[in-house]
Design an enzyme around this catalytic site. Structure first.
Site: not given
Ligand code: PXG
Length: 309
Positions: A58, A159, A192
């Site tokens: 990703r 991301k 989301e």
């Molecule tokens: N949507 C968004 C906008 C994200 O940033 C997810 C969904 C979930 O994706 P994953 O691949 O993690 O299942 C994310 C993930 C933080 C932090 O520091 C943010 C994420 C992941 C880990 C830590 O707040 N974002």
């Protein structure tokens, strides 16, 4: 009471490990000046790095879209994470890994062509988004007036280091005492949450908005869809409106930091019975089992890398 002192972290920047107080990047790095870069958040469960190949894919995909040439292979980046994890003593524990690729040092103009070399940063520490009782009782969330980034602007599937839209939504949630904010997209469909994907359960079916609705293609989301299919629970990626959320039998969020967390209130309305639902609890257990039984052992991986394989 005496404060427990946290162990000082070692942070990786461009080939070197630094004490956390010495881990610094240039003020001319375009990651700082313009949010120009991409990142990943991964987890280590009991010393095993969970699905790093999906996270790195990703990251590479996002970098490609923003024309950021990442000179490191997926294997090299996974080696770096395992090295930092071991240096920080996470060989048999749970941890959170942050990998950041910035555009690198440039000048004060935003043109990325002034940045010849990207920077790679890896931090391994811990993260806890919600207290344990939220996992038992479910979160109270709200929808935010801020819309998810439009696909006609910076694609919401990347991301990127630009999280201001998400931060604005989080600030709104904080202001109203909600634990999380849910975005609708520019068309009014559920997209989301600020750092999590959204799921509902309706009539025994597990439903989540499609990536095209403005959802990040979450690794936890992907894992939960796979697990549900394996348990013969029907799943569907489908556009949903607020009414679908309010009328859901169950609701939960997924994300690397949050894992799988039940939602029992949305905008002050009770979801289902007001308690985490049966299918949600089944998926929480299945996800926990998956994280405990799979993943790359960081200690073995690091030993192999050090011995030249
Ligand atoms: N949507 C968004 C906008 C994200 O940033 C997810 C969904 C979930 O994706 P994953 O691949 O993690 O299942 C994310 C993930 C933080 C932090 O520091 C943010 C994420 C992941 C880990 C830590 O707040 N974002």
């Amino acid at each position: 009471m005496r404060k427990l002192s946290r162990m000082k972290m070692k942070v990786y920047i461009d080939g070197c490990l630094y004490d956390e107080s010495e881990a610094k990047i240039s003020v001319f790095d375009h990651g700082l000046l313009y949010g120009d870069g991409v990142f990943e958040g991964m987890r280590i469960y009991g010393g095993r790095l969970f699905r790093p190949e999906l996270h790195i894919a990703r990251l590479q995909q996002g970098a490609k879209v923003i024309q950021l040439d990442v000179p490191w292979t997926a294997d090299e980046m996974i080696d770096v994470i395992c090295r930092v994890a071991c240096e920080n003593g996470f060989t048999d524990k749970d941890a959170y890994c942050r990998v950041v690729v910035t555009r690198g040092k440039g000048n004060l103009g935003l043109d990325p062509s002034a940045c010849p070399k990207p920077s790679l940063i890896a931090i391994v520490g811990t993260i806890k988004l919600y207290p344990e009782e939220d996992y038992q009782n479910g979160l109270a969330v709200m929808t935010t007036a801020i819309r998810r980034n439009s696909p006609e602007s910076c694609p919401p599937q990347i991301k990127s280091l630009n999280y201001l839209n998400n931060i604005l939504a989080k600030l709104e949630a904080n202001r109203y005492g909600a634990k999380e904010a849910i975005f609708l997209n520019h068309l009014g469909y559920v997209a989301e949450a600020t750092a999590d994907n959204v799921f509902i359960v309706k009539n025994g079916r597990v439903l989540t908005p499609p990536v095209l609705a403005g959802a990040l293609p979450g690794i936890t989301r992907h894992s939960v869809l796979e697990l549900a299919a394996g348990l013969e629970i029907p799943t569907e990626e489908r556009n949903m409106l607020l009414i679908d959320l309010y009328g859901a039998d169950e609701c939960f969020l997924t994300g690397t930091a949050a894992k799988v967390v039940p939602v029992t209130r949305v905008d002050g309305r009770t979801i289902g019975t007001g308690r985490p639902g049966r299918i949600t609890r089944t998926l929480v257990s299945a996800f926990t089992k998956l994280t405990q039984e799979t993943g790359i052992p960081v200690a073995e991986r690091n030993a192999a890398a050090l011995s030249g394989r």
